[in-house]
Scaffold this motif. Structure first.
Motif, PDB file in Angstrom:
ATOM      1  N   VAL A   1       0.850  -1.192   0.000  1.00 53.19           N
ATOM      2  CA  VAL A   1       0.000   0.000   0.000  1.00 53.19           C
ATOM      3  C   VAL A   1       0.887   1.243   0.000  1.00 53.19           C
ATOM      4  N   MET A   2       0.493   2.235  -0.812  1.00 48.54           N
ATOM      5  CA  MET A   2       1.158   3.535  -0.809  1.00 48.54           C
ATOM      6  C   MET A   2       0.129   4.598  -0.449  1.00 48.54           C
ATOM      7  N   ILE A   3       0.380   5.349   0.614  1.00 50.91           N
ATOM      8  CA  ILE A   3      -0.492   6.435   1.041  1.00 50.91           C
ATOM      9  C   ILE A   3       0.150   7.754   0.629  1.00 50.91           C
ATOM     10  N   ILE A   4      -0.620   8.583  -0.071  1.00 48.81           N
ATOM     11  CA  ILE A   4      -0.152   9.904  -0.484  1.00 48.81           C
ATOM     12  C   ILE A   4      -1.064  10.942   0.172  1.00 48.81           C
ATOM     13  N   HIS A   5      -0.468  11.920   0.849  1.00 51.62           N
ATOM     14  CA  HIS A   5      -1.306  12.985   1.416  1.00 51.62           C
ATOM     15  C   HIS A   5      -0.501  14.265   1.527  1.00 51.62           C
ATOM     16  N   SER A   6      -1.194  15.369   1.269  1.00 50.11           N
ATOM     17  CA  SER A   6      -0.539  16.667   1.275  1.00 50.11           C
ATOM     18  C   SER A   6      -0.753  17.399   2.592  1.00 50.11           C
ATOM     19  N   VAL A   7       0.291  18.040   3.047  1.00 49.59           N
ATOM     20  CA  VAL A   7       0.179  18.868   4.248  1.00 49.59           C
ATOM     21  C   VAL A   7      -0.631  20.128   3.958  1.00 49.59           C
ATOM     22  N   ARG A   8      -0.860  20.420   2.675  1.00 49.37           N
ATOM     23  CA  ARG A   8      -1.655  21.586   2.289  1.00 49.37           C
ATOM     24  C   ARG A   8      -3.041  21.209   1.779  1.00 49.37           C
ATOM     25  N   ASP A   9      -3.467  19.992   2.056  1.00 45.58           N
ATOM     26  CA  ASP A   9      -4.796  19.559   1.614  1.00 45.58           C
ATOM     27  C   ASP A   9      -5.862  20.296   2.425  1.00 45.58           C
ATOM     28  N   GLY A  10      -6.612  21.159   1.742  1.00 44.35           N
ATOM     29  CA  GLY A  10      -7.642  21.934   2.422  1.00 44.35           C
ATOM     30  C   GLY A  10      -8.991  21.263   2.459  1.00 44.35           C
ATOM     31  N   ILE A  11      -9.110  20.098   1.851  1.00 41.57           N
ATOM     32  CA  ILE A  11     -10.382  19.376   1.813  1.00 41.57           C
ATOM     33  C   ILE A  11     -10.357  18.191   2.777  1.00 41.57           C
ATOM     34  N   ILE A  12      -9.338  17.359   2.668  1.00 43.95           N
ATOM     35  CA  ILE A  12      -9.157  16.211   3.570  1.00 43.95           C
ATOM     36  C   ILE A  12      -7.906  16.480   4.393  1.00 43.95           C
ATOM     37  N   PRO A  13      -8.037  16.810   5.669  1.00 40.94           N
ATOM     38  CA  PRO A  13      -6.868  17.162   6.477  1.00 40.94           C
ATOM     39  C   PRO A  13      -5.805  16.070   6.486  1.00 40.94           C
ATOM     40  N   PHE A  14      -4.574  16.502   6.669  1.00 38.30           N
ATOM     41  CA  PHE A  14      -3.415  15.619   6.588  1.00 38.30           C
ATOM     42  C   PHE A  14      -3.503  14.426   7.546  1.00 38.30           C
TER      43      PHE A  14
END
Length: 292
Positions: A236-249
């Motif tokens: 599994v690879m999880i990608i998430h942005s610290v600047r995601d304004g829709i789904i918090p990090f």
């Protein structure tokens, strides 16, 4: 009414009068619960693959409950190294999400993507159960393609598509279904339907009192954070942005912490669902695909 409130949970609110937006959203939530508010489809064709110099096939699949789903099959430009099954986010339809995967055929990967019921050219009206059913039908169609039998298959889900893909993959792996999944990539995905609904409802004073009773209208078996460990031993690879304004990090971090091994975490710094505008992030995903 439904299209406005869909934005409350996962899209930025675009109503000109904030107070009016809150009242409209609260009224619809009280009337209908949360499930349908994860979906904001439209039927506009924003771009087709040929506009991007991509070869493609229109695919139409019938569901057991009488709907017809539309999808695109994009073959690799050279000898295929694998196939990516792409599940898109909650807004618009596959034509507005195409750029997220349009770069993969040139890298040697077939892409298959579908619209859930109610999106684009797919019939019906969306809900969680229906979208989960539709995502499974698309993966089962891939099993009929003789040109993918000898190469790996990957699932890539973005935002809502990641939540659907997570549930699908956890069941798929446990049942030892075909085609075998060689890897699962979740980009900007929330940790659970009930959890994100409660979180978003709690952000507005008008809906705050309803966060618990309304979130209970969503069955708790849709909490990805409780399912993701079942995907192991598939990577599994999880990608998430610290600047995601829709789904918090923290949603990405929670999913990563709950996932079994092998797993990878790619921390990014783009807006929500904009991962693949950055070449380095594309390369990280390609590395994951090649390694598996």
């Amino acid at each position: 009414m439904a299209s406005r409130t869909a934005r409350l949970l996962l899209k930025k609110n675009r109503l000109k009068t904030p107070l009016l937006a809150l009242f409209v959203s609260a009224a619809a939530l009280i009337q209908s619960g949360c499930s349908s508010l994860f979906f904001f489809p439209d039927q506009t064709t924003y771009i087709t693959p040929d506009r991007l110099n991509l070869t493609y096939e229109n695919i139409y699949l019938d569901t057991a409950d009488g709907e017809t789903l539309h999808g695109w099959w994009l073959p690799a430009k050279a000898q295929a190294q694998g196939t990516v099954y792409f599940l898109h986010g909650n807004a618009q339809n596959i034509s507005s999400h195409l750029l997220n995967v349009a770069w993969l055929p040139a890298e040697g990967y077939n892409v298959f993507t579908i619209d859930y019921r109610g999106y684009g050219k797919s019939t019906g009206a969306p809900d969680i159960e229906g979208a989960l059913h539709d995502s499974e039908i698309g993966l089962r169609w891939l099993a009929t393609r003789p040109d993918i039998e000898t190469t790996p298959t990957f699932l890539l889900g973005q935002s809502l598509g990641g939540a659907l893909g997570l549930t699908l993959a956890s069941e798929w792996v446990q049942r030892n279904e075909t085609p075998k999944l060689n890897g699962v990539i979740l980009d900007g995905t929330f940790s659970g339907f009930r959890g994100i609904a409660r979180e978003k409802l709690s952000n507005f004073w008008l809906t705050w009192p309803f966060q618990i009773p309304l979130s209970w209208t969503i069955p708790d078996e849709y909490e990805g954070v409780d399912q993701i460990a079942n995907i192991s031993p598939v990577p599994v690879m999880i990608i998430h942005s610290v600047r995601d304004g829709i789904i918090p990090f923290h949603h990405g971090q929670d999913l990563y912490d709950a996932a079994g091994k092998p797993k990878r975490f790619l921390q990014t710094d783009t807006p929500h669902a904009a991962t693949f505008v950055i070449p380095a992030y594309k390369e990280s995903v390609l590395e994951f695909l090649r390694d598996n």
